[in-house]
Write a protein that holds these residues in place. Structure first.
Motif, PDB file in Angstrom:
ATOM      1  N   LYS A 390     -16.810 -31.189  57.281  1.00  0.00           N
ATOM      2  CA  LYS A 390     -17.124 -30.789  55.907  1.00  0.00           C
ATOM      3  C   LYS A 390     -15.865 -30.417  55.118  1.00  0.00           C
ATOM      4  O   LYS A 390     -15.849 -30.462  53.904  1.00  0.00           O
ATOM      5  N   LEU A 391     -14.822 -30.036  55.838  1.00  0.00           N
ATOM      6  CA  LEU A 391     -13.549 -29.771  55.156  1.00  0.00           C
ATOM      7  C   LEU A 391     -12.711 -31.044  55.082  1.00  0.00           C
ATOM      8  O   LEU A 391     -11.936 -31.243  54.156  1.00  0.00           O
ATOM      9  N   PRO A 394     -13.973 -34.367  52.128  1.00  0.00           N
ATOM     10  CA  PRO A 394     -13.496 -34.442  50.741  1.00  0.00           C
ATOM     11  C   PRO A 394     -12.080 -35.023  50.647  1.00  0.00           C
ATOM     12  O   PRO A 394     -11.778 -35.784  49.731  1.00  0.00           O
ATOM     13  N   VAL A 395     -11.230 -34.684  51.630  1.00  0.00           N
ATOM     14  CA  VAL A 395      -9.858 -35.225  51.637  1.00  0.00           C
ATOM     15  C   VAL A 395      -9.906 -36.735  51.899  1.00  0.00           C
ATOM     16  O   VAL A 395      -9.175 -37.507  51.282  1.00  0.00           O
ATOM     17  N   PHE A 397     -12.320 -38.674  51.107  1.00  0.00           N
ATOM     18  CA  PHE A 397     -12.805 -39.321  49.876  1.00  0.00           C
ATOM     19  C   PHE A 397     -11.646 -39.510  48.881  1.00  0.00           C
ATOM     20  O   PHE A 397     -11.550 -40.548  48.213  1.00  0.00           O
ATOM     21  N   LEU A 398     -10.797 -38.507  48.819  1.00  0.00           N
ATOM     22  CA  LEU A 398      -9.623 -38.608  47.931  1.00  0.00           C
ATOM     23  C   LEU A 398      -8.772 -39.824  48.326  1.00  0.00           C
ATOM     24  O   LEU A 398      -8.311 -40.585  47.473  1.00  0.00           O
ATOM     25  N   LEU A 399      -8.602 -40.018  49.643  1.00  0.00           N
ATOM     26  CA  LEU A 399      -7.833 -41.172  50.129  1.00  0.00           C
ATOM     27  C   LEU A 399      -8.549 -42.487  49.813  1.00  0.00           C
ATOM     28  O   LEU A 399      -7.908 -43.502  49.525  1.00  0.00           O
TER      29      LEU A 399
ATOM     30  N   MET B 109     -18.858 -36.531  43.398  1.00  0.00           N
ATOM     31  CA  MET B 109     -17.939 -37.668  43.595  1.00  0.00           C
ATOM     32  C   MET B 109     -18.013 -38.623  42.407  1.00  0.00           C
ATOM     33  O   MET B 109     -17.013 -39.204  41.999  1.00  0.00           O
ATOM     34  N   TYR B 112     -16.029 -37.189  39.626  1.00  0.00           N
ATOM     35  CA  TYR B 112     -14.592 -37.351  39.905  1.00  0.00           C
ATOM     36  C   TYR B 112     -14.134 -38.785  39.629  1.00  0.00           C
ATOM     37  O   TYR B 112     -13.128 -39.009  38.954  1.00  0.00           O
ATOM     38  N   PHE B 129     -11.076 -31.151  42.390  1.00  0.00           N
ATOM     39  CA  PHE B 129     -12.175 -31.815  43.104  1.00  0.00           C
ATOM     40  C   PHE B 129     -12.314 -31.250  44.522  1.00  0.00           C
ATOM     41  O   PHE B 129     -13.420 -30.935  44.973  1.00  0.00           O
ATOM     42  N   LEU B 130     -11.185 -31.135  45.207  1.00  0.00           N
ATOM     43  CA  LEU B 130     -11.233 -30.658  46.603  1.00  0.00           C
ATOM     44  C   LEU B 130     -11.768 -29.233  46.680  1.00  0.00           C
ATOM     45  O   LEU B 130     -12.617 -28.919  47.525  1.00  0.00           O
ATOM     46  N   MET B 133     -15.507 -29.265  45.865  1.00  0.00           N
ATOM     47  CA  MET B 133     -16.280 -29.879  46.950  1.00  0.00           C
ATOM     48  C   MET B 133     -16.355 -28.953  48.166  1.00  0.00           C
ATOM     49  O   MET B 133     -17.411 -28.771  48.758  1.00  0.00           O
ATOM     50  N   MET B 134     -15.203 -28.376  48.521  1.00  0.00           N
ATOM     51  CA  MET B 134     -15.184 -27.520  49.716  1.00  0.00           C
ATOM     52  C   MET B 134     -15.968 -26.231  49.481  1.00  0.00           C
ATOM     53  O   MET B 134     -16.643 -25.743  50.388  1.00  0.00           O
ATOM     54  N   LEU B 137     -19.580 -27.183  49.766  1.00  0.00           N
ATOM     55  CA  LEU B 137     -19.980 -27.403  51.162  1.00  0.00           C
ATOM     56  C   LEU B 137     -20.002 -26.090  51.944  1.00  0.00           C
ATOM     57  O   LEU B 137     -20.766 -25.937  52.888  1.00  0.00           O
ATOM     58  N   ALA B 147     -17.102 -24.628  58.395  1.00  0.00           N
ATOM     59  CA  ALA B 147     -16.854 -24.811  56.952  1.00  0.00           C
ATOM     60  C   ALA B 147     -17.345 -23.583  56.202  1.00  0.00           C
ATOM     61  O   ALA B 147     -16.737 -23.126  55.246  1.00  0.00           O
ATOM     62  N   SER B 162      -3.396 -30.564  50.827  1.00  0.00           N
ATOM     63  CA  SER B 162      -3.870 -31.950  50.951  1.00  0.00           C
ATOM     64  C   SER B 162      -3.459 -32.774  49.730  1.00  0.00           C
ATOM     65  O   SER B 162      -2.931 -33.881  49.875  1.00  0.00           O
TER      66      SER B 162
END
Lengths: 500, 179
Positions: A390-391, A394-395, A397-399, B109, B112, B129-130, B133-134, B137, B147, B162
């Motif tokens: 879950k962490l 999202p990363v 998805f960014l990629l 998403m 975004y 966004f990150l 989203m986090m 979640l 999480a 990131s």
């Protein structure tokens, strides 16, 4: 000349920059392969965008092959320690790998799996070197009708073998892919199809955003669901001597699995997971004392891992000789080859004969490095399995967004990726395989242009098709496949029997 | 949803898609017959292959629906019942936490991809966004999952690191231009 090509390829890969790139790509592939939800296809698709701007094309090809080998092999670690295959290719490995890890032999299982993976890839390279020139010279006899039927045959067989029981769903997926490839200006008359006056649509739908969407997006969204977190079993000692003994004692099984893996890999669109399962089944069927299979028998791991990794070489053979991908990751690899100015297909051995030897050498180096890195860094890399999805997602998805954007520096591709992600999600819910869809996107333009070119040459007549033995053979196989999968063949046989 | 109900619904959607593609291809064949192309022969028209694919889609969707209804004495009433069941299942899904989590995630998403990328500098948009989203979640996750245990500080730090790594890798190392 062959020796010169092989030597040049070795020198290429051993240059410090390329070697570092290979090591980094293999490590990245291993990590992506280990993480359930991040498939080899997605790893290559993401890296394709990433390597787009790398100046030296050889460096890019080295990185792509490294990530391919790493990702297919990396899946075994999560299959063994988590009982969740990192990639579908390692599904068969989990059957005996996880029980072995529960018995306190996780390290030994990983050693056997990694060694078998390495051997599988290396053995498949022998087939790449021998079969590709043969198939290429055979493919030189192909004209428009043959290429058209080859595309249709690819879709049919891929749909049949990946749909798990309902070939119709696989074929439908392939047709949807073929339809997607029809969007934009057609290659024969530059007539705009399904474009609705949109300039972006006119330039067609790119393969990579479709692929990232279909394969990556559903896994990201599924990770949003609640679920208990799987417990990672402890990595025990590798027990190297025992591991080598097990592999040596099963060397016949290794060679048989490599044959199966290469054979499965050559079939268009049928991926590494099928290679792993078939090899596992063959090992079980031919072995003695098979009661232990499924309860921690190392022979199961040897077969599954050799089989799925041999598919890597097998899937590359039709890419290089026919420009038809043998698996979903090979489809992205093929797109990447085109992007880096190589034209796989029947003319490859004439236009750039060195490329075949480059690919073969890079695969061997990648698999040896994979073996070293996977075992050398296992204690570090298995920690990746404890990262919460879950962490992480999202990363990822960014990629995906970056990977889709970098293909053409066009925001439209990001939207395409999202749209096909939704389609992928729906397909995954409906149990429709995505591989035939991708194959359809790859082969759509080839099927359409060759059909129309053939008809234009014959002034609209279908008769020349029946004057060409190869196309008639393809036609018969395609018709038989449709009849057998829809039950019509059995019905016809019954009718004939009744009439007699 | 039961596999057979899924097949029925999938078949209906494909039937609609195949019909549309076939109709659009017929129009395409008509357009290609006009200047400047003047392709009047169907076998070489750019609409031929899409027409064949559209018709195949219609045929296969009918076979899929027929296969899913096989063995029922009153296939038409079963077909109608299945469509009703699927609609009620879709309505019921909105009361399911997993479905809602996935839906909200997809909407985030979508926002975004369609509104943030290209309109806001990449680094800022990515961090935003990150974090969003986090954080989402974190609250949507089941009790006890790691999480959920992650606090806001860790989330912001993870997002910053990131996004910075992505920007550094692509813009500095690979010399690309991010949106």
């Amino acid at each position: 000349m062959t020796f010169q090509y092989l030597l040049d390829a070795c020198l290429n890969v051993l240059s410090p920059a390329n070697f570092l790139m290979l090591a980094a790509a293999v490590l990245a592939g291993l990590i992506m392969g280990m993480l359930p939800g991040l498939s080899a296809t997605m790893a290559i698709a993401l890296l394709t965008g990433l390597t787009y701007n790398v100046g030296d094309h050889q460096t890019a090809i080295i990185a792509l092959l490294g990530v391919y080998v790493g990702a297919i092999s990396g899946g075994c670690q999560s299959a063994i320690l988590l009982n969740i295959p990192g990639t579908p290719a390692s599904a068969a490995t989990a059957l005996d790998g996880f029980p072995m890890a529960r018995q306190g032999n996780g390290g030994l299982a990983i050693f056997i799996a990694t060694t078998a993976s390495c051997l599988g890839t290396i053995l498949s390279v022998i087939f790449v070197l021998t079969l590709t020139p043969l198939l290429t010279s055979f493919a030189l006899k192909f004209a428009s009708w043959e290429f058209f039927f080859l595309s249709i045959f690819g879709i049919l067989i891929c749909g049949t073998l990946t749909a798990r029981g309902n070939a119709l769903k696989g074929w439908i997926s392939g047709i949807c892919g073929l339809l997607t490839a029809q969007i934009g200006l057609d290659t024969v008359d530059t007539f705009a199809r399904f474009s609705y006056g949109n300039v972006n649509m006119m330039s067609g739908i790119q393969l990579i955003p479709v692929m990232i969407g279909l394969f990556g997006f559903p896994e990201i969204v599924k990770a949003f669901k609640s679920g208990s977190e799987a417990k990672v079993l402890q990595l025990t000692s590798f027990n190297i001597l025992k591991g080598f003994r097990i592999v040596r004692d099963n060397i016949v099984g290794v060679v048989r699995s490599a044959f199966i893996g290469v054979g499965v890999g050559i079939i268009p669109g049928v991926g590494e997971d099928v290679g792993g399962w078939l090899s596992y089944w063959a090992m079980k069927a031919s072995g003695r004392n098979t009661d232990g299979f499924g309860k921690g028998d190392p022979r199961g791991i040897v077969a599954a891992e050799t089989g799925n990794n041999a598919c890597v070489g097998g899937a590359i053979i039709p890419v290089l000789s026919l420009a038809v991908p043998g698996s979903a990751p090979a489809a992205v690899l093929m797109a990447a080859f085109f992007m880096h100015n190589y034209r796989p297909g029947p003319l490859l051995m004439t236009e750039s004969p060195e490329f075949l030897y480059n690919v073969a050498v890079y695969l061997v180096f990648a698999s040896v490095l994979m073996w070293l890195i996977a075992l050398g860094m296992a204690r570090v890399t298995v920690r990746v399995l404890t990262v919460n999805k879950k962490l992480l997602m999202p990363v990822v998805f960014l990629l995906c967004v970056v990977g889709a954007y970098l293909i053409n520096y066009n925001l439209f591709d990001v939207k395409v990726m999202f749209f096909f992600g939704l389609i992928g999600l729906a397909m995954s819910y409906m149990n429709v395989p995505a591989a035939p869809f991708i194959l359809g996107v790859v082969l759509g333009s080839m099927a359409d242009s060759n059909l129309r070119r053939a008809l234009r040459l014959s002034d609209g007549s279908f008769l020349p098709l029946f004057e060409r033995p190869i196309s008639v053979a393809f036609l018969i196989v395609c018709v038989l496949m449709i009849l057998s999968q829809t039950g019509l063949l059995a019905w016809l046989r019954g009718k004939v029997k009744r009439e007699r | 949803m039961d596999e057979k109900i899924k097949d029925t619904v999938f078949g209906v959607v494909l039937f609609a898609l195949g019909s549309y593609v076939a109709a659009e291809s017929v129009l395409m064949i008509g357009r290609a017959a006009n200047p400047p192309l003047r392709i009047r022969q169907l076998s070489v028209s750019p609409g031929l292959f899409p027409l064949v694919l559209g018709l195949l889609l219609v045929l296969f969707s009918v076979l899929l629906i027929a296969g899913s209804l096989k063995g029922n004495e009153k296939p038409l009433s079963v077909f109608a019942d299945r469509l009703k069941t699927s609609f009620s299942a879709m309505r019921a899904a909105f009361g399911n936490n997993d479905f809602l989590s996935m839906l909200i995630g997809v909407v985030m998403m979508f926002v975004y991809c369609f509104f943030v990328v290209g309109n806001i500098p990449f680094w800022g948009g990515a961090v935003g966004f990150l974090v969003a989203m986090m954080v989402f979640l974190r609250f949507a996750g089941p009790a006890g999952c790691s999480a959920r245990a992650a606090n806001l500080g860790v989330i912001v730090l993870t997002a910053l690191v990131s996004a910075s790594l992505v920007v550094f890798l692509f813009e500095k190392i690979f010399k690309t231009v991010l949106p």
